[in-house]
Write a protein that holds these residues in place. Structure first.
Motif, PDB file in Angstrom:
ATOM      1  N   SER A   1       8.565  -0.768  14.527  1.00 49.87           N
ATOM      2  CA  SER A   1       9.544  -0.074  13.681  1.00 49.87           C
ATOM      3  C   SER A   1       8.946   0.266  12.323  1.00 49.87           C
ATOM      4  CB  SER A   1      10.794  -0.949  13.503  1.00 49.87           C
ATOM      5  OG  SER A   1      11.408  -1.210  14.746  1.00 49.87           O
ATOM      6  N   PHE A   2       8.149  -0.668  11.779  1.00 54.41           N
ATOM      7  CA  PHE A   2       7.501  -0.399  10.489  1.00 54.41           C
ATOM      8  C   PHE A   2       6.543   0.777  10.607  1.00 54.41           C
ATOM      9  CE2 PHE A   2       3.905  -0.884   7.640  1.00 54.41           C
ATOM     10  CZ  PHE A   2       4.522  -1.023   6.409  1.00 54.41           C
ATOM     11  N   ASN A   3       5.754   0.802  11.692  1.00 53.81           N
ATOM     12  CA  ASN A   3       4.817   1.915  11.881  1.00 53.81           C
ATOM     13  C   ASN A   3       5.565   3.237  12.013  1.00 53.81           C
ATOM     14  OD1 ASN A   3       2.632   0.190  11.793  1.00 53.81           O
ATOM     15  ND2 ASN A   3       2.503  -0.068  14.007  1.00 53.81           N
ATOM     16  N   LYS A   4       6.695   3.210  12.759  1.00 49.90           N
ATOM     17  CA  LYS A   4       7.506   4.429  12.872  1.00 49.90           C
ATOM     18  C   LYS A   4       8.044   4.845  11.513  1.00 49.90           C
ATOM     19  CE  LYS A   4       8.990   3.746  17.664  1.00 49.90           C
ATOM     20  NZ  LYS A   4      10.154   3.498  18.558  1.00 49.90           N
TER      21      LYS A   4
ATOM     22  N   ARG B   1       0.830  -1.210   0.000  1.00 50.41           N
ATOM     23  CA  ARG B   1       0.000   0.000   0.000  1.00 50.41           C
ATOM     24  C   ARG B   1       0.861   1.255   0.000  1.00 50.41           C
ATOM     25  NH1 ARG B   1      -3.881  -0.897   5.002  1.00 50.41           N
ATOM     26  NH2 ARG B   1      -4.570   1.227   4.418  1.00 50.41           N
ATOM     27  N   ILE B   2       1.961   1.218   0.767  1.00 55.88           N
ATOM     28  CA  ILE B   2       2.874   2.370   0.767  1.00 55.88           C
ATOM     29  C   ILE B   2       3.516   2.536  -0.600  1.00 55.88           C
ATOM     30  CG2 ILE B   2       5.048   3.235   1.732  1.00 55.88           C
ATOM     31  CD1 ILE B   2       4.226   2.009   4.395  1.00 55.88           C
ATOM     32  N   ALA B   3       3.915   1.378  -1.199  1.00 56.80           N
ATOM     33  CA  ALA B   3       4.524   1.442  -2.530  1.00 56.80           C
ATOM     34  C   ALA B   3       3.563   2.031  -3.559  1.00 56.80           C
ATOM     35  CB  ALA B   3       4.971   0.049  -2.957  1.00 56.80           C
ATOM     36  N   ASN B   4       2.261   1.854  -3.327  1.00 53.01           N
ATOM     37  CA  ASN B   4       1.257   2.408  -4.248  1.00 53.01           C
ATOM     38  C   ASN B   4       0.875   3.836  -3.905  1.00 53.01           C
ATOM     39  OD1 ASN B   4       1.109   0.008  -5.729  1.00 53.01           O
ATOM     40  ND2 ASN B   4      -0.421  -0.872  -4.328  1.00 53.01           N
ATOM     41  N   GLY B   5       1.601   4.448  -2.936  1.00 54.33           N
ATOM     42  CA  GLY B   5       1.389   5.861  -2.661  1.00 54.33           C
ATOM     43  C   GLY B   5       0.559   6.157  -1.439  1.00 54.33           C
ATOM     44  N   GLU B   6       0.091   5.138  -0.715  1.00 51.85           N
ATOM     45  CA  GLU B   6      -0.735   5.371   0.470  1.00 51.85           C
ATOM     46  C   GLU B   6       0.184   5.478   1.687  1.00 51.85           C
ATOM     47  OE1 GLU B   6      -4.511   3.328   2.841  1.00 51.85           O
ATOM     48  OE2 GLU B   6      -3.798   2.478   0.934  1.00 51.85           O
ATOM     49  N   LEU B   7       0.722   6.690   1.876  1.00 54.03           N
ATOM     50  CA  LEU B   7       1.695   6.910   2.938  1.00 54.03           C
ATOM     51  C   LEU B   7       1.006   6.967   4.293  1.00 54.03           C
ATOM     52  CD1 LEU B   7       3.942   9.609   1.235  1.00 54.03           C
ATOM     53  CD2 LEU B   7       4.222   7.135   1.242  1.00 54.03           C
ATOM     54  N   GLY B   8       1.798   6.669   5.360  1.00 56.47           N
ATOM     55  CA  GLY B   8       1.273   6.747   6.723  1.00 56.47           C
ATOM     56  C   GLY B   8       0.476   5.540   7.152  1.00 56.47           C
TER      57      GLY B   8
ATOM     58  N   ASP C   1       5.241  14.940   3.943  1.00 54.13           N
ATOM     59  CA  ASP C   1       4.514  16.178   4.237  1.00 54.13           C
ATOM     60  C   ASP C   1       5.466  17.353   4.345  1.00 54.13           C
ATOM     61  OD1 ASP C   1       2.241  14.667   4.259  1.00 54.13           O
ATOM     62  OD2 ASP C   1       2.103  14.527   6.460  1.00 54.13           O
ATOM     63  N   ARG C   2       6.631  17.101   4.959  1.00 55.39           N
ATOM     64  CA  ARG C   2       7.601  18.197   5.085  1.00 55.39           C
ATOM     65  C   ARG C   2       8.140  18.608   3.727  1.00 55.39           C
ATOM     66  NH1 ARG C   2       9.902  20.665   9.134  1.00 55.39           N
ATOM     67  NH2 ARG C   2      11.983  21.562   8.939  1.00 55.39           N
ATOM     68  N   LEU C   3       8.387  17.605   2.876  1.00 59.23           N
ATOM     69  CA  LEU C   3       8.837  17.951   1.522  1.00 59.23           C
ATOM     70  C   LEU C   3       7.760  18.741   0.784  1.00 59.23           C
ATOM     71  CD1 LEU C   3      10.577  14.615   0.463  1.00 59.23           C
ATOM     72  CD2 LEU C   3      11.689  16.813   0.910  1.00 59.23           C
ATOM     73  N   SER C   4       6.506  18.329   1.025  1.00 57.11           N
ATOM     74  CA  SER C   4       5.411  19.083   0.405  1.00 57.11           C
ATOM     75  C   SER C   4       5.377  20.501   0.949  1.00 57.11           C
ATOM     76  CB  SER C   4       4.075  18.382   0.680  1.00 57.11           C
ATOM     77  OG  SER C   4       4.072  17.093   0.135  1.00 57.11           O
ATOM     78  N   GLN C   5       5.603  20.599   2.292  1.00 60.43           N
ATOM     79  CA  GLN C   5       5.630  21.931   2.895  1.00 60.43           C
ATOM     80  C   GLN C   5       6.792  22.746   2.347  1.00 60.43           C
ATOM     81  OE1 GLN C   5       3.471  23.273   4.839  1.00 60.43           O
ATOM     82  NE2 GLN C   5       4.556  25.161   5.306  1.00 60.43           N
ATOM     83  N   MET C   6       7.945  22.076   2.193  1.00 55.45           N
ATOM     84  CA  MET C   6       9.106  22.784   1.638  1.00 55.45           C
ATOM     85  C   MET C   6       8.845  23.227   0.210  1.00 55.45           C
ATOM     86  SD  MET C   6      12.199  20.440   3.185  1.00 55.45           S
ATOM     87  CE  MET C   6      13.448  21.376   2.292  1.00 55.45           C
ATOM     88  N   ASN C   7       8.157  22.364  -0.533  1.00 59.61           N
ATOM     89  CA  ASN C   7       7.814  22.742  -1.902  1.00 59.61           C
ATOM     90  C   ASN C   7       6.865  23.944  -1.903  1.00 59.61           C
ATOM     91  OD1 ASN C   7       7.817  22.292  -4.796  1.00 59.61           O
ATOM     92  ND2 ASN C   7       5.711  21.543  -4.546  1.00 59.61           N
ATOM     93  N   TYR C   8       5.914  23.919  -0.918  1.00 61.19           N
ATOM     94  CA  TYR C   8       5.005  25.048  -0.779  1.00 61.19           C
ATOM     95  C   TYR C   8       5.775  26.310  -0.397  1.00 61.19           C
ATOM     96  CZ  TYR C   8       1.574  28.059   1.510  1.00 61.19           C
ATOM     97  OH  TYR C   8       0.823  29.131   1.907  1.00 61.19           O
ATOM     98  N   VAL C   9       6.722  26.140   0.576  1.00 60.49           N
ATOM     99  CA  VAL C   9       7.538  27.288   1.004  1.00 60.49           C
ATOM    100  C   VAL C   9       8.356  27.828  -0.152  1.00 60.49           C
ATOM    101  CG1 VAL C   9       9.478  27.943   2.471  1.00 60.49           C
ATOM    102  CG2 VAL C   9       7.599  26.603   3.430  1.00 60.49           C
TER     103      VAL C   9
ATOM    104  N   THR D   1       5.162   6.233   9.477  1.00 62.15           N
ATOM    105  CA  THR D   1       4.800   7.574   9.952  1.00 62.15           C
ATOM    106  C   THR D   1       5.877   8.585   9.599  1.00 62.15           C
ATOM    107  OG1 THR D   1       3.607   6.555  11.784  1.00 62.15           O
ATOM    108  CG2 THR D   1       4.102   8.879  11.989  1.00 62.15           C
ATOM    109  N   SER D   2       7.154   8.181   9.786  1.00 61.95           N
ATOM    110  CA  SER D   2       8.256   9.090   9.448  1.00 61.95           C
ATOM    111  C   SER D   2       8.276   9.393   7.958  1.00 61.95           C
ATOM    112  CB  SER D   2       9.597   8.472   9.876  1.00 61.95           C
ATOM    113  OG  SER D   2       9.623   8.239  11.250  1.00 61.95           O
TER     114      SER D   2
END
Length: 649
Positions: free
Chosen positions: A390-393, A366-373, A403-411, A396-397
């Motif tokens: 560890s997988f959940n961390k 699911r993560i590989a298909n883009g469903e992050l978190g 999200d931070r990269l998205s925020q940086m892209n927004y910034v 989440t990380s």
């Protein structure tokens, strides 16, 4: 995929299980015979030793009593002077009574004992219990009985008539052996005890022979090196039968005399016909204490050194080794059952272990298909549980980083928009004034120097705003990268109050409603672990934000407090406040609650946002000098910034 994983896990475990169980089964199967043989030997030996020990101990105890009696000096006197017979008779009588002889009242027609020596009252008594030593005879070296006691009585007439036939013991086996100096212990045999019939009126002297199964024990009587006679005492064989094992035995235990005759036997008598006893089983040649294999029988022997009797025990192999055969069958059954049970257990264990692994695999897809978190529930605290955690961390990380990269892209987009807007404003002024001046000069239309000077002033103002904007961006970059160094920043500590005045004076140019509370006199002298220009920069940003967002006429408060280790700078305004959803985001660079189109280069201009760098600069400085920033804001009521720095030590 699930089937492949289970096969990979299950197959090696089952193979190892088969190897382990097969090895254990082979060991059990291989050595079970030896183990059972040792067990049979111990069982045989324990039974034989119990019988042997009881017989030996009882015989030795009785022989010791007889020897003690023979050591009485009366026997030495009697061997030299026959008139001591009565004394010897009494001594033997007491010996018999002390070992169980019990006399009672006679019955007419019954048998009674003879009188004994001078104890006339002890004669003519009925026999209640013969005791363990029913009779005694003293035989001289020629084999003639010179004294005897039968069940507590002695017929002195025998010695008056001296009937050689009745008193001759010279041809008996026990006399022949004892007169040669040997201790003789015979097998249980029929022996005669001389009593008489009880007739009180006629005082009949009719002698009656009382026959009993007794064991003769003959001891040579020595005086110095000479053997002057033989002392023979009979004892009851009750201890032999008492020593035989009780219960329903699958084996047979027999006691043989020296000639090979059976003394006693107990157990499975049906085996008697099947046993082929060795010819020398009564001799010392028998291999004692070891199992003897005789076709379908197993046997063991034990020879008594005291009596020469042989104790033999035999049993069928099928009975003795029946446990071996059952053990072998049980081993096979247990192996098969263990494999089946362990296979089922391993299957469910692997299924349980693989369940979270399969969940992890699905979540990874699911993560590989883009469903992050994506997270999955943690089942246990074992290694699989730690892997899940560890997988959940990681998931989440990964989402946080995305999200931070998205925020940086927004910034980045905001930065480009802000910079293009902020730079374009003074640049348009510069270009406009430049074109106007160029046109005026080329057309020689300049008529008034003051008008020309005004154009230059406006051009200079635009250039100054452009310069300040570039300097602020440069300063922000330096602060955020941890390289905030200027030519004036040399000291790492300063006086807080003194370092604050430049920023306060600058802010008062734009607002008269600033109130300050610089703390106690003690606080006026406190040195803080932060350079002065950093304090000025923080206060510039904090006060400019407070003035910018405060309504016209509202005050801005600044207050200094301290404790043992830290100093706090508190700036409070009564402006529009920050929405609660943006509290954690306002410290990000270029983030502004207001639209970037409303930004102004002037930090103190009301009604619009700045570059979105003020709180970023404050936070970066505080982090660099081990300080903290706390933002307390309520939308529509105002904001309080608390900046804490450590006191310089």
């Amino acid at each position: 995929m699930k089937s492949k994983i289970q096969t990979k896990f299950l197959a090696p475990i089952l193979i190892l299980q088969l190897i382990a169980l097969g090895t254990l089964g082979y060991i059990g199967y291989r050595f079970s015979s030896d183990m059972l043989k040792v067990s049979a030997e111990k069982r045989f030996s324990k039974t034989i030793e119990a019988t042997y020990g009881q017989i030996e101990n009882t015989l030795q105890e009785r022989i010791d009593k007889i020897k003690t009696l023979l050591r009485n000096p009366l026997f030495i006197k009697f061997s030299a002077a026959p008139h001591y017979k009565s004394d010897v008779d009494v001594e033997v009588f007491n010996f018999q009574k002390g070992n169980g002889l019990l006399l009672g009242e006679p019955t007419i027609g019954g048998t009674v004992n003879y009188p004994i020596g001078l104890l006339a009252n002890e004669g003519n008594k009925g026999i209640v219990n013969a005791g363990i030593f029913p009779s005694e005879e003293y035989v001289d070296a020629s084999g003639i009985v010179k004294q005897h006691v039968y069940l507590g009585g002695s017929n002195d007439v025998d010695f008056e008539t001296e009937e050689d036939k009745k008193l001759d013991r010279s041809k008996t086996e026990w006399f022949k052996s004892a007169i040669e100096g040997n201790l003789y212990i015979g097998k249980p045999q029929e022996m005669s005890l001389h009593l008489r019939e009880y007739e009180p009126i006629t005082i009949s002297a009719k002698e009656v022979l009382n026959k009993r199964q007794l064991i003769p024990i003959a001891i040579p009587h020595r005086i110095g090196p000479m053997i002057v006679g033989v002392f023979m005492v009979t004892t009851t064989p009750d201890f032999i039968y008492a020593s035989m094992p009780k219960g329903d035995l699958k084996t047979i235990l027999s006691i043989f005399d020296k000639s090979g005759g059976v003394i006693a036997s107990a157990g499975n008598e049906r085996l008697e016909k099947s046993i082929h006893y060795p010819q020398d089983r009564h001799s010392d040649k028998v291999d004692q204490g070891k199992i003897l294999d005789d076709d379908n029988l197993l046997g063991m022997y034990r020879v008594s050194p005291l009596s020469g009797w042989n104790i033999a025990m035999y049993g069928l192999k099928t009975d003795i080794y029946g446990g071996v055969y059952r053990l072998r069958a049980n081993i096979i059954i247990i192996m098969v059952a263990s494999i089946l049970v362990m296979g089922i257990i391993v299957f469910f264990i692997i299924r349980k272990l693989l369940k979270p692994v399969l969940k992890l695999t699905g979540a990874s897809d699911r993560i590989a298909n883009g469903e992050l978190g994506v997270t999955i529930p943690k089942s246990d605290d074992d290694e699989i549980g730690q892997l899940t955690e560890s997988f959940n961390k990681m998931s989440t990380s990964t989402k946080d980083m995305h999200d931070r990269l998205s925020q940086m892209n927004y910034v980045r987009k905001q930065l480009l928009q802000i910079i293009s807007h902020e730079l374009r404003t003074p640049l348009n002024g510069i270009i406009g004034f430049y074109d106007l001046m160029k046109t005026e000069i080329s057309d020689e239309k300049v008529q008034d120097y003051d008008e020309f000077q005004e154009c230059f002033d406006r051009l200079g103002g635009s250039i100054d705003r452009y310069k300040k904007l570039v300097e602020r961006l440069t300063k922000t970059t330096s602060v955020m990268s941890g390289e905030m160094r200027t030519e004036n920043e040399m000291d790492e500590h300063c006086n807080l109050v003194e370092a604050s005045w430049p920023a306060l004076n600058e802010a008062r140019k734009f607002s008269e409603n600033i109130t300050e509370n610089l703390g106690s006199d003690e606080l006026q002298n406190i040195e803080i672990a932060c350079p002065a220009n950093a304090i000025k920069l923080m206060l510039d940003e904090a006060l400019s934000n407070a003035i910018k967002y405060s309504p016209e006429g509202e005050s801005v408060d600044i207050k200094f407090t301290s404790d043992k280790n830290n100093v706090a700078i508190i700036v409070t305004d009564k402006g529009s406040g920050i929405p609660s959803g943006y509290i954690n985001e306002v410290i990000e660079p270029f983030f502004e609650v207001k639209d970037s189109k409303l930004h102004f280069t002037d930090r103190y201009k009301k009604g619009g946002g700045g570059l979105g760098l003020g709180l970023t600069i404050i936070g970066s400085i505080l982090r660099r000098y081990q300080g903290t920033l706390n933002i307390d804001s309520e939308e529509g009521k105002g904001t309080t910034l608390t900046m804490t720095l450590p006191i310089f030590n």
